[in-house]
Scaffold this motif. Sequence first.
Motif, PDB file in Angstrom:
ATOM      1  N   CYS A   1     -10.151  -1.409   3.260  1.00 38.79           N
ATOM      2  CA  CYS A   1      -9.207  -1.162   2.332  1.00 38.79           C
ATOM      3  C   CYS A   1      -8.795   0.383   2.535  1.00 38.79           C
ATOM      4  N   LEU A   2      -9.514   1.220   3.096  1.00 33.48           N
ATOM      5  CA  LEU A   2      -9.442   2.532   3.348  1.00 33.48           C
ATOM      6  C   LEU A   2      -8.274   2.820   4.721  1.00 33.48           C
TER       7      LEU A   2
ATOM      8  N   SER B   1      -6.329  10.127   2.292  1.00 32.45           N
ATOM      9  CA  SER B   1      -7.054   8.899   1.823  1.00 32.45           C
ATOM     10  C   SER B   1      -8.141   8.890   1.673  1.00 32.45           C
ATOM     11  N   ALA B   2      -9.257   9.332   2.569  1.00 31.03           N
ATOM     12  CA  ALA B   2     -10.547   9.486   2.594  1.00 31.03           C
ATOM     13  C   ALA B   2     -10.990  10.471   1.459  1.00 31.03           C
ATOM     14  N   ALA B   3     -10.240  11.432   1.351  1.00 34.49           N
ATOM     15  CA  ALA B   3     -10.728  12.413   0.350  1.00 34.49           C
ATOM     16  C   ALA B   3     -10.355  11.725  -1.218  1.00 34.49           C
ATOM     17  N   LEU B   4      -9.188  11.019  -1.242  1.00 36.55           N
ATOM     18  CA  LEU B   4      -8.946  10.460  -2.483  1.00 36.55           C
ATOM     19  C   LEU B   4     -10.237   9.630  -3.067  1.00 36.55           C
TER      20      LEU B   4
ATOM     21  N   TRP C   1       2.946   6.450  -3.864  1.00 39.29           N
ATOM     22  CA  TRP C   1       1.730   7.293  -4.623  1.00 39.29           C
ATOM     23  C   TRP C   1       1.041   6.705  -5.476  1.00 39.29           C
ATOM     24  N   GLY C   2       1.498   5.624  -6.424  1.00 37.76           N
ATOM     25  CA  GLY C   2       1.096   4.941  -7.478  1.00 37.76           C
ATOM     26  C   GLY C   2      -0.039   4.006  -7.054  1.00 37.76           C
ATOM     27  N   TRP C   3       0.632   3.076  -5.870  1.00 39.93           N
ATOM     28  CA  TRP C   3      -0.493   2.416  -5.427  1.00 39.93           C
ATOM     29  C   TRP C   3      -1.491   2.883  -4.753  1.00 39.93           C
ATOM     30  N   TRP C   4      -0.901   3.905  -3.858  1.00 39.34           N
ATOM     31  CA  TRP C   4      -2.041   4.706  -3.153  1.00 39.34           C
ATOM     32  C   TRP C   4      -3.295   5.020  -4.079  1.00 39.34           C
TER      33      TRP C   4
ATOM     34  N   VAL D   1      -4.289   4.118   4.005  1.00 38.56           N
ATOM     35  CA  VAL D   1      -3.620   4.753   5.010  1.00 38.56           C
ATOM     36  C   VAL D   1      -1.904   4.296   5.146  1.00 38.56           C
ATOM     37  N   PRO D   2      -1.460   2.958   5.095  1.00 41.35           N
ATOM     38  CA  PRO D   2      -0.235   2.687   5.010  1.00 41.35           C
ATOM     39  C   PRO D   2       0.493   3.049   3.842  1.00 41.35           C
ATOM     40  N   LEU D   3      -0.325   2.925   2.498  1.00 41.90           N
ATOM     41  CA  LEU D   3       0.488   3.445   1.349  1.00 41.90           C
ATOM     42  C   LEU D   3       0.902   5.017   1.632  1.00 41.90           C
ATOM     43  N   TRP D   4      -0.094   5.676   2.094  1.00 39.68           N
ATOM     44  CA  TRP D   4       0.283   6.968   2.260  1.00 39.68           C
ATOM     45  C   TRP D   4       1.473   7.474   3.038  1.00 39.68           C
ATOM     46  N   ILE D   5       1.358   6.499   4.114  1.00 38.02           N
ATOM     47  CA  ILE D   5       2.507   6.920   5.134  1.00 38.02           C
ATOM     48  C   ILE D   5       3.949   6.491   4.544  1.00 38.02           C
ATOM     49  N   ASP D   6       3.886   5.215   3.597  1.00 37.90           N
ATOM     50  CA  ASP D   6       5.252   4.827   2.875  1.00 37.90           C
ATOM     51  C   ASP D   6       5.371   5.636   1.734  1.00 37.90           C
ATOM     52  N   GLY D   7       4.529   6.442   1.476  1.00 36.02           N
ATOM     53  CA  GLY D   7       4.758   7.441   0.182  1.00 36.02           C
ATOM     54  C   GLY D   7       4.616   6.806  -1.189  1.00 36.02           C
TER      55      GLY D   7
END
Length: 177
Positions: free
Chosen positions: A115-116, A22-25, A129-132, A121-127
């Motif tokens: 936000c990060l 997420s930080a890299a994104l 990807w569009g919202w992430w 992070v929760p969006l990454w964990i939940d997969g």
Amino acid sequence: MLHNERMEYLRSSFSLAGFMPSAALVLIFYALLRALRHSMWRIALLSLPGTIAHELTHLVVGFLLHAKPHGFSIWPRPSGHGWTLGSVSFRNIGLLNGAFVALAPLLLLPIAWLCLIHVLVPLWIDGQWGWWLLAGYLAATALFAALPSFQDIKIGGPSLLLYAALSALLWWAYAYA
């Protein structure tokens, strides 16, 4: 004690699943925004959420500190050798409120961090990807807009100098008195 709590908070944040991607994104989107600075209409369009947030911080802080905001724009316009992406005008910028109004966009830094941690992070964990990706873009625009502009510093300059001098005087009194 407080220092240890902050360090533990940072350490626990860095170890969250999804933190590093997420930080890299956010950093990738931020780098893209920086690279597009020379194409005015592209940067104006892509940084629009950050521009709105930047100008809203000036507006809200100016309102709270009685700087009497009276104009708000997010329409890009030529200014000298560059462009102004947005602006807020005030009727009552003075020595006491100028520094705070000028530095108001710095309030976007903790917003980008939150936000990060609490969105990406929760969006990454939940997969999700569009919202992430969307949240990463929005966090990057907040980060991109967090620095006060040269015009902000120019307007708040006398107030910034006053607070810098007072801070130096207080530090000197504390350290040597």
